[in-house]
Enzyme design. Structure first.
Site, short mmCIF file in Angstrom:
data_model
loop_
_atom_site.label_atom_id
_atom_site.label_comp_id
_atom_site.label_asym_id
_atom_site.label_seq_id
_atom_site.Cartn_x
_atom_site.Cartn_y
_atom_site.Cartn_z
CD GLU A 1 -3.07 0.82 0.33
OE1 GLU A 1 -2.46 1.58 -0.43
OE2 GLU A 1 -4.29 0.90 0.50
CG ASP A 2 -1.02 4.82 -1.32
OD1 ASP A 2 -1.69 4.15 -0.49
OD2 ASP A 2 -1.55 5.61 -2.12
CB ILE A 3 -0.59 6.41 2.77
CG1 ILE A 3 -0.56 7.17 4.08
CG2 ILE A 3 -1.86 6.72 2.01
CD1 ILE A 3 -0.38 8.68 3.90
CG ASP B 1 -5.87 8.60 6.80
OD1 ASP B 1 -5.51 8.93 7.94
OD2 ASP B 1 -6.63 9.31 6.11
CB THR B 2 -9.46 5.51 8.39
OG1 THR B 2 -9.64 4.79 7.16
CG2 THR B 2 -9.71 6.98 8.18
N GLY B 3 -7.28 3.08 8.10
CA GLY B 3 -7.13 1.63 8.16
C GLY B 3 -8.32 0.89 7.58
CB THR C 1 -7.87 0.61 2.43
OG1 THR C 1 -8.48 1.88 2.18
CG2 THR C 1 -7.58 -0.09 1.13
CE LYS D 1 -2.07 10.84 6.06
NZ LYS D 1 -3.26 11.54 5.55
CG ASP E 1 -4.70 10.57 -5.89
OD1 ASP E 1 -4.62 9.80 -4.90
OD2 ASP E 1 -5.78 10.87 -6.43
P1 IMP Z 1 -7.45 4.33 4.70
O1 IMP Z 1 -8.44 3.31 4.20
O2 IMP Z 1 -8.13 5.49 5.39
O3 IMP Z 1 -6.34 3.74 5.53
O4 IMP Z 1 -6.82 5.02 3.43
C1 IMP Z 1 -6.10 4.33 2.51
C2 IMP Z 1 -6.08 5.03 1.17
O5 IMP Z 1 -6.49 6.40 1.24
C3 IMP Z 1 -4.66 5.08 0.67
O6 IMP Z 1 -4.35 3.93 -0.07
C4 IMP Z 1 -4.65 6.33 -0.17
O7 IMP Z 1 -5.05 6.03 -1.49
C5 IMP Z 1 -5.67 7.24 0.46
N1 IMP Z 1 -5.04 8.23 1.34
C6 IMP Z 1 -5.02 8.27 2.69
N2 IMP Z 1 -4.33 9.32 3.15
C7 IMP Z 1 -3.85 9.95 2.06
C8 IMP Z 1 -3.00 11.12 1.87
O8 IMP Z 1 -2.54 11.78 2.81
N3 IMP Z 1 -2.72 11.43 0.59
C9 IMP Z 1 -3.19 10.74 -0.50
N4 IMP Z 1 -3.97 9.65 -0.36
C10 IMP Z 1 -4.30 9.27 0.90
#
Ligand code: IMP
Length: 177
Positions: free
Chosen positions: A100-102, A104-106, A108, A132, A161
């Site tokens: 994965e790239d990042i 954040d909330t988890g 995904t 994060k 992006d």
């Molecule tokens: P999560 O499901 O909230 O953990 O987010 C995962 C996906 O949200 C990542 O694979 C990114 O595509 C997108 N995302 C989360 N934070 C960022 C950010 O700071 N910049 C760009 N994309 C983000």
């Protein structure tokens, strides 16, 4: 500084640091999977540069495939996940590493952990360039491998992006407060 959609972003992680991070994660994975041939799943689109750099920095053999989920619009998550490109390979009894790239909330990785576990891999781990921890909602979304923890600010570049833009920036920039 760079500007997208009227938002200003300042430099956050340099090319050199990205390269060092990638090599460190690759070395960890190569050591942990010595003598095995893991299967790497690249999460399109964001992880594409990290993924291609990471697998080329490994000292072990591997196989690869791609998946694409979508959950984001603008700088905020919608919380809903769509499987835009589903997994096309059989991962039963394979050692799987999702890239994965990042995180954040988890949301995904939590979704993926359940979805892929149901396909009965031999093992399943997650590798993310950035993490994060501030907004993590699911403990099982904590990646086993990650390059760097960052604070809550929105970041772009090196695959990340803002509404489809800025992925090709070679460095990572963070939203100026
Ligand atoms: P999560 O499901 O909230 O953990 O987010 C995962 C996906 O949200 C990542 O694979 C990114 O595509 C997108 N995302 C989360 N934070 C960022 C950010 O700071 N910049 C760009 N994309 C983000």
């Amino acid at each position: 500084m760079v500007t997208y959609n009227g938002l200003n972003f300042e430099p956050c992680i340099t090319r050199d640091e990205i390269q060092q991070i990638v090599q460190r994660v690759a070395d960890q994975i190569s050591a942990d999977y010595a003598g095995r041939t893991p299967h790497f799943i690249c999460m399109l689109n964001g992880a594409v540069f990290f993924f291609t750099d990471l697998i080329r920095a490994l000292s072990i053999d591997c196989t690869i495939s791609f998946m694409r989920l979508s959950s984001y619009e603008g700088t905020e998550t919608t919380g809903k996940i769509k499987e835009v490109i589903p997994l096309q390979v059989d991962i039963r009894d394979r050692d799987i590493i999702v890239v994965e790239d990042i995180v954040d909330t988890g949301v995904t990785l939590h979704y993926l952990r359940e979805r892929l576990q149901a396909m009965q891999p031999r093992s399943l781990r997650m590798a993310s360039l950035l993490f994060k921890p501030a907004k993590l909602q699911h403990e099982d979304a904590r990646p086993e491998y990650y390059g760097r923890e960052i604070p809550e600010a929105f970041v772009i570049g090196y695959g990340l992006d803002l509404d489809g833009m800025a992925r090709n920036l070679p460095e990572i920039y963070s939203l100026k407060q």
